[in-house]
Motif scaffolding. Structure first.
Motif, PDB file in Angstrom:
ATOM      1  N   VAL A 193      35.690  52.363  39.087  1.00 12.85           N
ATOM      2  CA  VAL A 193      36.279  51.974  37.736  1.00 12.85           C
ATOM      3  C   VAL A 193      37.647  51.301  38.192  1.00 12.85           C
ATOM      4  O   VAL A 193      38.215  50.697  37.187  1.00 12.85           O
ATOM      5  CB  VAL A 193      36.532  53.427  37.067  1.00 12.85           C
ATOM      6  N   ILE A 194      38.002  51.220  39.223  1.00 14.33           N
ATOM      7  CA  ILE A 194      39.394  50.355  39.470  1.00 14.33           C
ATOM      8  C   ILE A 194      39.123  49.190  40.074  1.00 14.33           C
ATOM      9  O   ILE A 194      38.506  49.208  41.314  1.00 14.33           O
ATOM     10  CB  ILE A 194      40.422  51.338  40.427  1.00 14.33           C
ATOM     11  N   ARG A 195      39.458  48.000  39.505  1.00 18.16           N
ATOM     12  CA  ARG A 195      39.360  46.424  40.387  1.00 18.16           C
ATOM     13  C   ARG A 195      40.700  45.701  40.084  1.00 18.16           C
ATOM     14  O   ARG A 195      41.484  46.368  39.262  1.00 18.16           O
ATOM     15  CB  ARG A 195      38.238  46.010  40.018  1.00 18.16           C
ATOM     16  N   ALA A 196      40.636  44.889  40.978  1.00 27.70           N
ATOM     17  CA  ALA A 196      41.637  43.880  40.889  1.00 27.70           C
ATOM     18  C   ALA A 196      41.189  42.455  40.519  1.00 27.70           C
ATOM     19  O   ALA A 196      40.195  41.981  41.235  1.00 27.70           O
ATOM     20  CB  ALA A 196      42.653  43.750  42.284  1.00 27.70           C
ATOM     21  N   VAL A 197      41.836  41.649  39.930  1.00 26.77           N
ATOM     22  CA  VAL A 197      41.381  40.292  39.402  1.00 26.77           C
ATOM     23  C   VAL A 197      42.496  39.423  40.097  1.00 26.77           C
ATOM     24  O   VAL A 197      43.650  39.608  39.481  1.00 26.77           O
ATOM     25  CB  VAL A 197      41.058  40.191  37.901  1.00 26.77           C
ATOM     26  N   GLN A 198      42.369  38.403  40.592  1.00 28.47           N
ATOM     27  CA  GLN A 198      43.310  37.425  40.987  1.00 28.47           C
ATOM     28  C   GLN A 198      43.182  35.971  40.100  1.00 28.47           C
ATOM     29  O   GLN A 198      41.960  35.504  40.162  1.00 28.47           O
ATOM     30  CB  GLN A 198      43.274  37.133  42.542  1.00 28.47           C
ATOM     31  N   VAL A 199      44.106  35.751  39.541  1.00 26.40           N
ATOM     32  CA  VAL A 199      44.067  34.715  38.484  1.00 26.40           C
ATOM     33  C   VAL A 199      44.712  33.276  39.537  1.00 26.40           C
ATOM     34  O   VAL A 199      45.284  33.759  40.554  1.00 26.40           O
ATOM     35  CB  VAL A 199      44.564  34.711  37.178  1.00 26.40           C
TER      36      VAL A 199
END
Length: 165
Positions: A60-66
């Motif tokens: 349920v936890i994620r990271a998005v790099q923009v």
């Protein structure tokens, strides 16, 4: 353009409330509180930043790099967030955009932004920026304290209790 650091995709989730974190300047202790809450409630939680972030292994936890452009993380969060979600940010313009969209916004010191208080906060932010541009030192925010951490935890719990109903 964003680089997702997990297998999960929010579009594949059956739509539940999500927590979106403006993670570039979010205190580590706040992230840890959010990680525990996300796991406990199995609540999708997404940290968004223009740098690589470490998140615990989780469904349920994620990271998005923009990309590194100005306000890219803010734009991405506003695009993704929907009413019923919660955005964690100390960025007042981002909070204003999310509140305008009907999305709850909470700062790391435990204060919810609202349609009633966001205009005042934007005006104060602009005033302080103007003072700094004239060379007057206005100082920054007070150091993050244990009381801030507790206030955040209590505010988060109130929000989570509402969405669990």
């Amino acid at each position: 353009m964003s680089l997702d650091q997990s297998q999960s995709n929010p579009e594949q989730d059956t739509r539940r409330s999500h927590i979106w974190v403006d993670a570039d300047a979010c205190p580590v202790v706040i992230k840890e509180i959010l990680f525990r809450a996300a796991e406990r409630l199995q609540l999708p939680t997404v940290l968004v930043a223009n740098q690589l972030l470490r998140v615990p292994p989780s469904k349920v936890i994620r990271a998005v790099q923009v990309s590194h452009g100005f306000d890219e993380a803010d734009h991405w969060i506003v695009e993704q967030a929907q009413p019923g979600d919660l955005v964690i940010t100390a960025d007042i313009p981002l909070a204003a955009r999310t509140v305008e969209k009907g999305v709850a916004a909470l700062n790391p010191r435990g204060e919810f932004y609202s349609a009633e208080n966001i205009r005042e906060r934007l005006n104060m932010r602009d005033f302080m920026e103007e003072l700094r541009s004239t060379g007057l030192q206005a100082g920054g925010p007070a150091p993050f304290s244990q009381a801030d951490r507790q206030a955040f935890g209590k505010a988060l719990d109130r929000f989570l209790a509402k969405i669990k109903r």
